[in-house]
Scaffold this active site. Sequence first.
Site, short mmCIF file in Angstrom:
data_model
loop_
_atom_site.label_atom_id
_atom_site.label_comp_id
_atom_site.label_asym_id
_atom_site.label_seq_id
_atom_site.Cartn_x
_atom_site.Cartn_y
_atom_site.Cartn_z
N CYS A 2 76.09 26.60 11.75
CA CYS A 2 75.29 25.42 11.47
C CYS A 2 75.18 24.58 12.75
CB CYS A 2 75.86 24.56 10.36
SG CYS A 2 76.09 25.40 8.79
N ARG A 27 73.85 29.47 17.04
CA ARG A 27 75.03 29.24 16.20
C ARG A 27 74.92 29.94 14.85
NH1 ARG A 27 78.30 24.71 17.76
NH2 ARG A 27 78.88 24.37 15.61
N TRP A 76 73.72 27.26 7.74
CA TRP A 76 74.20 28.61 7.45
C TRP A 76 74.79 28.56 6.05
CZ3 TRP A 76 78.88 31.29 6.64
CH2 TRP A 76 78.85 32.67 6.93
N ASN A 102 78.19 19.79 8.67
CA ASN A 102 78.82 21.09 8.94
C ASN A 102 80.22 21.08 8.32
OD1 ASN A 102 76.60 21.74 10.48
ND2 ASN A 102 77.65 21.58 12.44
N GLY A 103 80.66 22.21 7.81
CA GLY A 103 81.99 22.29 7.21
C GLY A 103 81.90 22.58 5.73
N GLU A 483 87.23 46.34 19.95
CA GLU A 483 86.19 45.43 20.41
C GLU A 483 84.86 46.15 20.51
OE1 GLU A 483 83.70 42.62 22.08
OE2 GLU A 483 85.43 42.48 20.75
N LYS A 487 81.44 44.95 18.48
CA LYS A 487 80.14 44.67 19.10
C LYS A 487 79.05 45.53 18.46
CE LYS A 487 80.66 41.67 22.48
NZ LYS A 487 81.87 41.11 21.84
N GLU A 490 78.17 44.38 14.86
CA GLU A 490 77.63 43.04 14.65
C GLU A 490 76.20 42.89 15.15
OE1 GLU A 490 79.98 39.96 16.43
OE2 GLU A 490 80.00 40.88 18.40
N HIS A 506 95.34 61.79 10.74
CA HIS A 506 95.96 61.24 9.54
C HIS A 506 94.93 60.68 8.57
CE1 HIS A 506 100.00 61.82 11.05
NE2 HIS A 506 99.65 61.25 12.18
N LYS A 608 77.81 31.77 16.13
CA LYS A 608 78.53 31.73 17.40
C LYS A 608 79.86 31.00 17.26
CE LYS A 608 79.14 32.21 21.84
NZ LYS A 608 79.52 33.54 22.34
#
Length: 613
Positions: A2, A27, A76, A102-103, A483, A487, A490, A506, A608
């Site tokens: 947001c 964001r 968001w 926001n929150g 990592e 990437k 996403e 395994h 972000k």
Amino acid sequence: MCGIVGYVGGQQAAPLLLEGLGRLEHRGYDSAGLAVLGPGRESRLRVAKRAGRVRDLAEQLPRRFAGKVGIGHTRWATHGPANDVNAHPHTDSKGDVAVVHNGIIDNAARLRARLTEDGVDLVSDTDTEVLAHLIGRSEADTLEEKVSEALAQVEGTYGLAVVHAAYPDRIVVARNGSPLIIGVGDHEMHVASDLAALVRYTTTVAHLDDGELATLTADGFTTYRHDLSTVARAATEVDVDPAAYDAGEHDSYMHKEMLEQPEAAARVLRGRLDQRFGTSHLGGLDLDARELRAIRRVKVLGCGSAYYVGEMGAALIEELARIPASAEAASEFRYRNPIVEPDTLYVAVSQSGETVDTLLAVQEIKRKGGRVVGLVNVVGSAIARECDGGIYLHAGPEVAVASTKALTNMFLGFALLALQLGRVRDLSIADGRRLVAGLQRLPDQIAEVLDREPELAELAGRLAEAQSLFFVGRVRGYPVAREGAQKFKEISYRHAEAYQTSELKHGPLALIDESVPTVSVVPDDELTERNVAALHEVAARGGPLVVVTHATVDLGDLPGQASVHRVDLPRNERELDPALMVVALQLLSYHAAKSLGHDIDKPRNLAKSVTVE
């Protein structure tokens, strides 16, 4: 996650707010909206909002949307789907109050029920709407008192901005767990949740702390505690080039930021390496040699990519300093009632310095008397202010959701920390000098990896055709693989799963066939033979392979040679090679997403700066 913008001054607010919202698109959001107030005591509040992009909002904005005080928001979705009604700003029943937030309000359900019992008609699914009604129903004399009364009833996190038709000369803002930055201009004031929205207009800023409110008018700002006693808060100049927030000639911020990594790496190392004594200088830690020697354990806390680079850092610390070290997802840390030990050094890792899960973990450690230092990229951020000391990353502004240059600098920050810890313990001066020389070579070697972009782009296009992939590595290579998978998933939206190479037999081998590629991290180190043996297991089952390795590694006579592609990278010291391999995997992910036509800087459902739990 947001975005908030606000303006009060002599200019028309709407164009400034739209431009600011455009700079916060990275964001993550699914709807956008504005509220403006015209001058005079009879000022009317005007609101425009809609689901979709900021450009969609701009296209449907009324021609006459005048007002020199205003707030804006990119949402968001948390409470309720992305639609026009749930978009911010939210207003009270009379249409006098507008709030952007926001929150998350944890007790929103109880507050909604109480308001409904009192006859209030709630029109949205959001938690934010209750704030507008609580403020609008307050009988306090000032807007500051109305906001303070409303917040006294709220449990949860917030960064919010409020305008009221009866107070047309001001914006009242408040913070608790979600960032807000005040920008000071010439007879005008700005507010935003991210510096990116402010730098075009001012680089003179003030940060609100949790539990604080502020009033913004064209002539300045005043900050308060929740009881409305004033707090001295001075504005400071931030050293930032506004051009750093522009993509320039690049087709995306991610591409621009990947290519900036050699310079960014040089910045984080500059002035911190000591070749004579084979060590590093980290004055920001505020720890002398005796205090460093007293550390018996290191615990790294981060989220997402910061967590994975934290695993790389923990391995470095354990290897070089011979101190037990581990990494943990910060989002889980405080919920398991952790044991905080006085001789443990806690390291909080965050690009933005505002990641709420990491911030709350830091606060939990501080409450229990622990020592915590930060690896953050944003000076003056909440985590930076909460920590006892830290290492600034000096990566420069990072706009793309997928972290690249900040992540590389996080690894280098950990290398500096591990080197300093090691040299006050058992790491020899010869090994210290070897690692200092390796760190000095890294910026140029990162540039060499970036020069391999055409080759990696071709490979990425092939990988993007698969619906599912494995990324594998061992010991130092495993967090690199994690990592890389992060990437890839996403921004390409392909299923990518990371495994320790040793764990393939395994379970995961059951899924290997010609449709499931494996990206394998195989540095030339003490584990090369073991890693190569695992590649033979994959190739024997027809699995396509991309091997990120060194030219000195002999892969042997792998079955199915046509499905094996190797990427030979420059070789550094074995402890530092992960930094170069991470960059190669960044390029693979970027070009896979590009080949699929995705909006690389705005991956779906992601943000972000994650400022909600």
